[in-house]
Design an enzyme around this catalytic site. Structure first.
Site, PDB file in Angstrom:
ATOM      1  N   CYS A  77       0.504  -1.092  -0.323  1.00 13.72           N
ATOM      2  CA  CYS A  77       0.197   0.373   0.299  1.00 13.72           C
ATOM      3  C   CYS A  77       0.900   1.142  -0.301  1.00 13.72           C
ATOM      4  O   CYS A  77       1.898   1.388   0.848  1.00 13.72           O
ATOM      5  CB  CYS A  77      -1.116   0.550   1.198  1.00 13.72           C
ATOM      6  SG  CYS A  77      -2.393   1.126   1.199  1.00 13.72           S
ATOM      7  N   CYS A 187      -0.822   3.647  -6.817  1.00  9.36           N
ATOM      8  CA  CYS A 187      -1.714   3.341  -5.987  1.00  9.36           C
ATOM      9  C   CYS A 187      -2.123   1.841  -5.876  1.00  9.36           C
ATOM     10  O   CYS A 187      -1.887   0.884  -7.397  1.00  9.36           O
ATOM     11  CB  CYS A 187      -3.073   3.065  -5.386  1.00  9.36           C
ATOM     12  SG  CYS A 187      -4.562   2.937  -4.593  1.00  9.36           S
TER      13      CYS A 187
END
Length: 258
Positions: A77, A187
């Site tokens: 992440c 992302c």
């Protein structure tokens, strides 16, 4: 080689299901390793939370993995990496921890003096970690930021090729069409929408994400620490999620098998 020690699993976590894009690259590169994936879908998205909130959520997951006796952790992440990786490495110095960062360097090297669009969450784009990275290359390329936090929600719902997703992408990408050479997917959720993004920006635009680089870094740390599992063994993947709804695990497996 300590066979028992090396047979321990590797923990991979994300704010939701996007980190499965990183998990897939890790399994592809290290099919002999055992992995535990934890998706924190109940608290997703991380990109709209404070740095302190993201750090605490990440620390809770790391403590869960430590209790599972993992031998390494991948923070799959970008947002959690920006908010928590440095501190977690200091708190767990004996545990290899791999983070994610937008694949800006490969985009810069792909074409000289190019126009690069970085799509990421608001938190990732405003954190010092990304801005320091951006400063390293700002004299080599024109780098633009595009917050796209809503794209996380589409992937969390399993919408990776729907008309609604494409409508959203067309709207946010419209100002950049015909003006960019590369798109950096900053992302881990975004690679699941890479096909739709490529369709909208055109085949001549280079679309890249950081998952392969993270997988290579994980392997490097395992080799360095003599933590590799027997190369002839067949690894396993187990999915966990903070959201108790069984559909989350079903969606996790579907995204993993895409």
């Amino acid at each position: 080689m300590d066979v028992v020690k090396n047979k321990r699993p590797i923990g991979v976590f994300d704010s939701g299901l996007g980190g499965i894009s990183v998990l897939k690259e890790c399994v592809k590169l290290m099919p002999n390793e055992d992995f535990i994936f934890f998706g924190d879908s109940q608290n997703a998205p991380y990109g709209i939370k404070t740095v302190g909130q993201v750090y605490q959520l990440s620390k809770n997951i790391v403590e869960y993995f430590v209790n599972q006796d993992v031998k390494a952790i991948v923070i799959a992440c970008n947002t959690a990496t920006s908010a928590a990786a440095k501190e977690l490495r200091q708190e767990y110095p004996d545990l290899p921890i791999v983070g994610l960062e937008p694949a800006l360097k490969p985009a810069v090297l792909h074409k000289e003096h190019s126009n690069i669009l970085v799509m990421a969450t608001k938190l990732t784009l405003r954190e010092d970690k990304f801005n320091h990275l951006m400063q390293q290359y700002e004299d080599q390329a024109n780098i633009m930021k595009l917050p796209a936090t809503d794209l996380v929600e589409f992937v969390e719902r399993g919408e990776i090729d729907t008309p609604e997703l494409k409508q959203y992408l067309r709207r946010i990408l419209k100002p950049y069409l015909g003006k960019i050479d590369s798109v950096v997917l900053g992302c881990t959720h975004f690679p699941f929408a890479a096909k739709a993004i490529q369709e909208i920006v055109g085949e001549n635009v280079y679309v890249i994400d950081g998952a392969p680089g993270a997988a290579r870094e994980l392997k490097r740390l395992l080799v360095k620490g003599h933590l590799e599992q027997d190369p002839t063994s067949k690894g396993t993947v187990i999915f966990h999620n903070s959201n108790p709804d069984p559909k989350e695990i079903e969606l996790s497996k579907r995204l993993f098998n895409l």
